[in-house]
Motif scaffolding. Structure first.
Motif, PDB file in Angstrom:
ATOM      1  N   LYS A   1       0.826  -1.206   0.000  1.00 39.92           N
ATOM      2  CA  LYS A   1       0.000   0.000   0.000  1.00 39.92           C
ATOM      3  C   LYS A   1       0.864   1.260   0.000  1.00 39.92           C
ATOM      4  N   LYS A   2       1.953   1.193  -0.788  1.00 39.06           N
ATOM      5  CA  LYS A   2       2.849   2.336  -1.005  1.00 39.06           C
ATOM      6  C   LYS A   2       3.568   2.791   0.264  1.00 39.06           C
ATOM      7  N   ALA A   3       3.780   1.851   1.196  1.00 41.37           N
ATOM      8  CA  ALA A   3       4.475   2.202   2.436  1.00 41.37           C
ATOM      9  C   ALA A   3       5.145   0.963   3.019  1.00 41.37           C
ATOM     10  N   ALA A   4       6.200   1.192   3.809  1.00 41.93           N
ATOM     11  CA  ALA A   4       6.864   0.096   4.502  1.00 41.93           C
ATOM     12  C   ALA A   4       5.955  -0.461   5.581  1.00 41.93           C
ATOM     13  N   GLN A   5       5.935  -1.787   5.712  1.00 42.56           N
ATOM     14  CA  GLN A   5       5.157  -2.476   6.740  1.00 42.56           C
ATOM     15  C   GLN A   5       6.142  -3.314   7.557  1.00 42.56           C
ATOM     16  N   LEU A   6       6.621  -2.753   8.656  1.00 43.22           N
ATOM     17  CA  LEU A   6       7.744  -3.356   9.376  1.00 43.22           C
ATOM     18  C   LEU A   6       7.336  -3.928  10.732  1.00 43.22           C
ATOM     19  N   GLN A   7       6.042  -4.177  10.924  1.00 46.57           N
ATOM     20  CA  GLN A   7       5.590  -4.706  12.209  1.00 46.57           C
ATOM     21  C   GLN A   7       6.186  -6.078  12.495  1.00 46.57           C
ATOM     22  N   SER A   8       6.401  -6.891  11.451  1.00 47.75           N
ATOM     23  CA  SER A   8       6.934  -8.240  11.651  1.00 47.75           C
ATOM     24  C   SER A   8       8.389  -8.358  11.204  1.00 47.75           C
ATOM     25  N   GLN A   9       9.093  -7.222  11.136  1.00 49.74           N
ATOM     26  CA  GLN A   9      10.499  -7.249  10.723  1.00 49.74           C
ATOM     27  C   GLN A   9      11.375  -7.899  11.787  1.00 49.74           C
ATOM     28  N   ASN A  10      12.268  -8.771  11.361  1.00 47.57           N
ATOM     29  CA  ASN A  10      13.219  -9.376  12.290  1.00 47.57           C
ATOM     30  C   ASN A  10      14.153  -8.291  12.850  1.00 47.57           C
ATOM     31  N   PRO A  11      14.418  -8.295  14.169  1.00 50.16           N
ATOM     32  CA  PRO A  11      15.245  -7.240  14.778  1.00 50.16           C
ATOM     33  C   PRO A  11      16.644  -7.129  14.166  1.00 50.16           C
ATOM     34  N   GLN A  12      17.126  -8.189  13.550  1.00 54.82           N
ATOM     35  CA  GLN A  12      18.459  -8.178  12.936  1.00 54.82           C
ATOM     36  C   GLN A  12      18.574  -7.092  11.861  1.00 54.82           C
ATOM     37  N   PHE A  13      17.442  -6.735  11.251  1.00 50.44           N
ATOM     38  CA  PHE A  13      17.489  -5.811  10.120  1.00 50.44           C
ATOM     39  C   PHE A  13      16.904  -4.434  10.441  1.00 50.44           C
ATOM     40  N   LYS A  14      16.627  -4.173  11.702  1.00 50.17           N
ATOM     41  CA  LYS A  14      16.043  -2.888  12.088  1.00 50.17           C
ATOM     42  C   LYS A  14      16.976  -1.738  11.715  1.00 50.17           C
ATOM     43  N   ASN A  15      16.450  -0.762  11.002  1.00 49.35           N
ATOM     44  CA  ASN A  15      17.177   0.437  10.564  1.00 49.35           C
ATOM     45  C   ASN A  15      18.349   0.130   9.632  1.00 49.35           C
ATOM     46  N   ARG A  16      18.337  -1.071   9.041  1.00 53.13           N
ATOM     47  CA  ARG A  16      19.447  -1.438   8.153  1.00 53.13           C
ATOM     48  C   ARG A  16      18.972  -1.812   6.747  1.00 53.13           C
ATOM     49  N   ALA A  17      17.676  -2.034   6.574  1.00 53.78           N
ATOM     50  CA  ALA A  17      17.158  -2.482   5.280  1.00 53.78           C
ATOM     51  C   ALA A  17      16.191  -1.447   4.722  1.00 53.78           C
ATOM     52  N   GLU A  18      16.261  -1.236   3.405  1.00 55.99           N
ATOM     53  CA  GLU A  18      15.316  -0.331   2.750  1.00 55.99           C
ATOM     54  C   GLU A  18      15.268  -0.618   1.256  1.00 55.99           C
ATOM     55  N   LEU A  19      14.194  -0.156   0.632  1.00 53.94           N
ATOM     56  CA  LEU A  19      14.035  -0.286  -0.811  1.00 53.94           C
ATOM     57  C   LEU A  19      14.361   1.051  -1.480  1.00 53.94           C
ATOM     58  N   PHE A  20      14.490   1.010  -2.799  1.00 53.85           N
ATOM     59  CA  PHE A  20      14.660   2.230  -3.577  1.00 53.85           C
ATOM     60  C   PHE A  20      13.254   2.687  -3.991  1.00 53.85           C
ATOM     61  N   SER A  21      12.587   3.408  -3.092  1.00 55.83           N
ATOM     62  CA  SER A  21      11.161   3.685  -3.243  1.00 55.83           C
ATOM     63  C   SER A  21      10.832   4.410  -4.546  1.00 55.83           C
ATOM     64  N   ASN A  22      11.727   5.262  -5.017  1.00 53.20           N
ATOM     65  CA  ASN A  22      11.453   6.004  -6.248  1.00 53.20           C
ATOM     66  C   ASN A  22      11.514   5.128  -7.494  1.00 53.20           C
ATOM     67  N   ALA A  23      12.053   3.919  -7.354  1.00 50.51           N
ATOM     68  CA  ALA A  23      12.221   3.050  -8.527  1.00 50.51           C
ATOM     69  C   ALA A  23      11.254   1.872  -8.534  1.00 50.51           C
ATOM     70  N   ILE A  24      10.424   1.741  -7.510  1.00 53.65           N
ATOM     71  CA  ILE A  24       9.495   0.604  -7.448  1.00 53.65           C
ATOM     72  C   ILE A  24       8.517   0.636  -8.616  1.00 53.65           C
ATOM     73  N   SER A  25       8.050   1.809  -8.986  1.00 45.16           N
ATOM     74  CA  SER A  25       7.041   1.923 -10.050  1.00 45.16           C
ATOM     75  C   SER A  25       7.549   1.452 -11.405  1.00 45.16           C
ATOM     76  N   ILE A  26       8.862   1.395 -11.575  1.00 46.00           N
ATOM     77  CA  ILE A  26       9.425   0.924 -12.847  1.00 46.00           C
ATOM     78  C   ILE A  26       9.983  -0.502 -12.734  1.00 46.00           C
ATOM     79  N   GLY A  27       9.631  -1.192 -11.636  1.00 44.40           N
ATOM     80  CA  GLY A  27       9.978  -2.605 -11.525  1.00 44.40           C
ATOM     81  C   GLY A  27      11.244  -2.922 -10.768  1.00 44.40           C
ATOM     82  N   ASN A  28      11.716  -2.010  -9.952  1.00 44.27           N
ATOM     83  CA  ASN A  28      12.924  -2.257  -9.159  1.00 44.27           C
ATOM     84  C   ASN A  28      12.536  -2.520  -7.713  1.00 44.27           C
ATOM     85  N   ALA A  29      12.723  -3.763  -7.258  1.00 37.69           N
ATOM     86  CA  ALA A  29      12.415  -4.136  -5.874  1.00 37.69           C
ATOM     87  C   ALA A  29      13.682  -4.493  -5.099  1.00 37.69           C
TER      88      ALA A  29
END
Length: 274
Positions: free
Chosen positions: A89-117
């Motif tokens: 829904k056009k937003a990060a959903q991190l409620q079930s994120q493993n603590p190992q990756f907290k504040n360390r993982a992210e997507l390239f949000s500006n490129a998702i619309s062109i198929g970059n995940a």
């Protein structure tokens, strides 16, 4: 001895089985094509300890030029609970994120619309090593691809010309322990001595000395290599000064099964049934 009718009947059954198998194969291929394409251009990736790494994941519709507005992206790591990163829904959903990756993982949000995940993983740690799976759900595209991340430590050496004419190289970060070789400008193996020093975290500092006296205007190559990374460093001596440059080569076994190989396997199984 079988009658002509029995032979004809058996042949018809045989043909029905073969045709049914081919129809199922064609439908399976058509269905997979209809779901678009989800893939990684780097299914095996090497990450440098304490630096950032990108895990590549791309998705594409059949039209090939579609802009995506409603995309669900889930990154998971094998044998680890929770998610690495989830986007809905056009937003990060991190409620079930493993603590190992907290504040360390992210997507390239500006490129998702062109198929970059693709996933950006910051400050890579040794425990990050493993198989990651990128799952996409979007209009006309759905599927999963995997990326095998190997974590090592590597750095370029710095060079110093010593007073006795020998060349000294030091690289502060390597893991696992590498091998070191020196080559002349013509590619001849030269005499050298190397020491490895471990710090408290098990990371290795490499210190190597080219024992043969160096010549002015000549270039010498220092090769530092373990099973996954090779550092090729060229040191040029000019007027009692040394200038160096380094480039890296990576080796990681691919975990991706080519689609052609999979198709040939299916065909082989069908032929075996015959």
């Amino acid at each position: 001895m079988a009658s002509i009718g029995q032979i004809i009947f058996g042949s018809m059954i045989f043909l029905i089985v073969i045709i049914s198998g081919l129809i199922i194969l064609i439908l399976a291929i058509a269905f997979s094509v209809s779901q678009g394409l989800v893939e990684s251009r780097s299914p095996s990736t090497v990450g440098n300890l304490a630096e950032d790494v990108v895990l590549d994941c791309r998705f594409l519709s059949n039209s090939g030029n579609e802009q995506f507005s409603d995309v669900s992206i889930t990154w998971q790591k094998d044998s680890l609970s929770g998610v690495v990163y989830e986007y809905k829904k056009k937003a990060a959903q991190l409620q079930s994120q493993n603590p190992q990756f907290k504040n360390r993982a992210e997507l390239f949000s500006n490129a998702i619309s062109i198929g970059n995940a693709s996933l950006l993983l910051r400050n890579v740690k040794l425990e990050d090593e493993g198989v990651y799976r990128c799952t996409i759900s979007a209009s006309k595209v759905s599927g999963t691809t995997s990326v095998n991340l190997r974590v090592v430590a590597f750095s370029a050496p710095t060079f110093t010309l010593q007073s006795n004419g020998s060349l000294f190289a030091q690289a502060h970060k390597w893991f696992p322990q590498p091998e070191v070789r020196w080559l002349s400008q013509s590619g001849q193996l030269l005499n050298s001595s190397t020491q490895f020093t471990n710090n408290t975290a098990g990371i290795i500092q490499v210190t190597s000395v080219l024992e043969d006296p160096v010549k002015d205007q000549d270039t010498y190559t220092c090769l530092i290599q373990n099973s996954l990374v090779k550092a090729i460093s060229e040191a040029t001596v000019t007027a009692n000064k040394v200038t160096g440059r380094t480039y890296f080569m990576f080796s990681a076994a691919s975990t991706k099964v080519p689609s052609l190989q999979l198709l040939l396997t299916v065909i082989f199984i069908l032929s075996a049934i015959q």
